[in-house]
Design a protein around this motif. Structure first.
Motif, PDB file in Angstrom:
ATOM      1  N   LYS A 118       2.376   1.721  -3.375  1.00 60.20           N
ATOM      2  CA  LYS A 118       1.380   2.003  -4.462  1.00 60.20           C
ATOM      3  C   LYS A 118       1.097   3.655  -4.259  1.00 60.20           C
ATOM      4  O   LYS A 118       0.570   4.483  -5.159  1.00 60.20           O
ATOM      5  N   ARG A 119       1.188   4.063  -3.119  1.00 56.53           N
ATOM      6  CA  ARG A 119       0.935   5.588  -2.683  1.00 56.53           C
ATOM      7  C   ARG A 119       1.952   6.386  -3.106  1.00 56.53           C
ATOM      8  O   ARG A 119       1.886   7.815  -3.038  1.00 56.53           O
ATOM      9  N   TRP A 120       3.142   5.982  -3.350  1.00 61.63           N
ATOM     10  CA  TRP A 120       4.398   6.640  -3.676  1.00 61.63           C
ATOM     11  C   TRP A 120       4.100   7.640  -4.657  1.00 61.63           C
ATOM     12  O   TRP A 120       3.558   7.106  -5.911  1.00 61.63           O
ATOM     13  N   ARG A 121       4.562   8.900  -4.565  1.00 64.11           N
ATOM     14  CA  ARG A 121       3.971  10.004  -5.419  1.00 64.11           C
ATOM     15  C   ARG A 121       5.320  10.225  -6.545  1.00 64.11           C
ATOM     16  O   ARG A 121       6.270  10.383  -6.159  1.00 64.11           O
TER      17      ARG A 121
ATOM     18  N   ALA B 117       0.910  -1.216  -0.026  1.00 58.79           N
ATOM     19  CA  ALA B 117      -0.176  -0.149  -0.140  1.00 58.79           C
ATOM     20  C   ALA B 117       0.779   1.173  -0.026  1.00 58.79           C
ATOM     21  O   ALA B 117       0.725   2.476  -0.623  1.00 58.79           O
ATOM     22  N   ASP B 118       1.950   1.181   0.853  1.00 57.37           N
ATOM     23  CA  ASP B 118       2.915   2.373   0.607  1.00 57.37           C
ATOM     24  C   ASP B 118       3.468   2.706  -0.577  1.00 57.37           C
ATOM     25  O   ASP B 118       3.689   3.753  -1.005  1.00 57.37           O
TER      26      ASP B 118
END
Ligand SMILES: Cc1cc2nc3c(=O)[nH]c(=O)nc-3n(C[C@H](O)[C@H](O)[C@H](O)COP(=O)(O)OP(=O)(O)OC[C@H]3O[C@@H](n4cnc5c(N)ncnc54)[C@H](O)[C@@H]3O)c2cc1C
Length: 318
Positions: free
Chosen positions: A102-105, A99-100
């Motif tokens: 996937k959230r990486w911008r 999840a982290d």
């Protein structure tokens, strides 16, 4: 801007930048030569398709074409979303880590423009196209804070900047190995276009954007347009497709506060290790990256050596 101001090239002066003689390719050549001297085999054109994992431990990689390269230790310098979301089955990773990642911008509005010039820019404020000291520093196109802000706000609203901001340099004023005598290369790091441009080539829009950028320089150095022999325009889409930089982000992930230090690339994994035993990360998305600084690579190597020493020690003491 903070990132650009905190670096140094080893001379103790903050905010200074260096040019490697021979360009960035010369840096890769040196790293390759050093590795080969230490017994390494360097393979290029060897795209990794998948990492091999057995019971939580990496055992190697599968290349495009199916070749398996077995190894007890794998260090990945690819974008974290490539390593962890494309090359590893999510079932092999803890769900919160997935999840982290996937959230990486990893957005970007940067367009790189490289100009081959028949002569140096002749600035009206300090005339002459013979090489002078001002040609050797940064040639910023940032006449005011409002100029920069407007360029940013336009991109936020989904439009490329009318008058872009540029951070440019002319490395050939120091390094004559890069182009024929009498000619120069001007390298423009420009901002901003909408980050959504990473989704499509936008070739015509990029040409128009580059024209506007060069018009801005022509206001201060009128000979620049006539001096251009060739130009190369690299937008977010091209960076993603050609260099594997997701979103066109040159640092494998934004340098925003929530993606730095212990959060780079995920909480609990900022020590170059990963949830998979034997798999390490050395990409610009780890602490110390991005930029050509060598910090993530060095730190990952130290983590590998440290873990190997500990493993030997615990085998001996068991
Ligand atoms: C246009 C531009 C201008 C820049 N200007 C500067 C600058 O002036 N100063 C500065 O310090 N930094 C600059 N940077 C940033 C700097 O280049 C990066 O931060 C740095 O190169 C990152 O190094 P890295 O090893 O982490 O990743 P990368 O250099 O991105 O290396 C990752 C490698 O992995 C390879 N790869 C990807 N997928 C696979 C796969 N599936 N299998 C095998 N290999 C794969 C890629 O081909 C690539 O060679 C710039 C970057 C760009 C794009």
């Amino acid at each position: 801007m903070a990132h650009h101001s905190i670096g140094d090239v080893g001379d103790g002066k903050l905010g200074s930048w260096g040019y490697p003689e021979g360009g960035m390719g010369a840096v890769s050549d040196q790293i390759r030569a050093s590795a080969v001297e230490s017994g390494a085999t360097v393979r290029t054109d060897a795209r990794v398709e998948h990492l091999l994992i057995t019971r939580g431990k990496v055992t190697g990689a599968v290349l495009a074409g199916g070749e398996e390269v077995l190894a007890p230790i794998v260090v990945s310098a690819m974008h974290p979303q490539t390593t962890f979301l494309k090359h590893i089955d999510s079932g092999d990773l803890p769900p919160e880590f997935v999840a982290d990642i996937k959230r990486w911008r990893s957005r970007s509005g940067v367009v790189k423009i490289n100009l081959a010039l028949a002569e140096l820019p002749n600035f009206t404020a300090d005339p002459g196209s013979n090489q002078q000291e001002h040609h050797t520093g940064s040639v910023e196109m940032a006449p005011s804070v409002e100029w920069i802000e407007e360029a940013f706000q336009e991109a936020r609203q989904g439009r490329p900047a009318t008058r872009p901001f540029s951070d440019s340099v002319i490395p050939t004023t120091f390094d004559r190995t890069l182009c024929p005598e009498g000619t120069h290369i001007m390298s423009l790091f420009t901002q901003w276009v909408p980050h959504e441009w990473a989704d499509a080539p936008h070739l015509e829009d990029l040409e128009a954007y580059a024209d506007r950028m060069i018009d801005c320089y022509a206001e201060f150095a009128p000979n620049i347009k006539g001096a251009i022999l060739h130009r190369d325009i690299i937008g977010p889409y091209q960076m993603e497709q050609e260099y594997g930089l997701i979103g066109g982000n040159i640092f494998h992930g934004e340098l925003s506060a929530e993606q730095l230090f212990h959060m780079r690339p995920a909480p609990g994994y900022a020590d170059y290790r990963t949830p998979i035993r034997g798999l390490y990360q050395a990409s610009s998305a780890t602490h110390g990256g991005g930029g050509v600084c060598g910090i993530p690579g060095r730190q990952a190597a130290r983590a590998v050596l440290h873990d190997r020493r500990n493993a030997r020690w615990s085998r001996r003491t068991q």
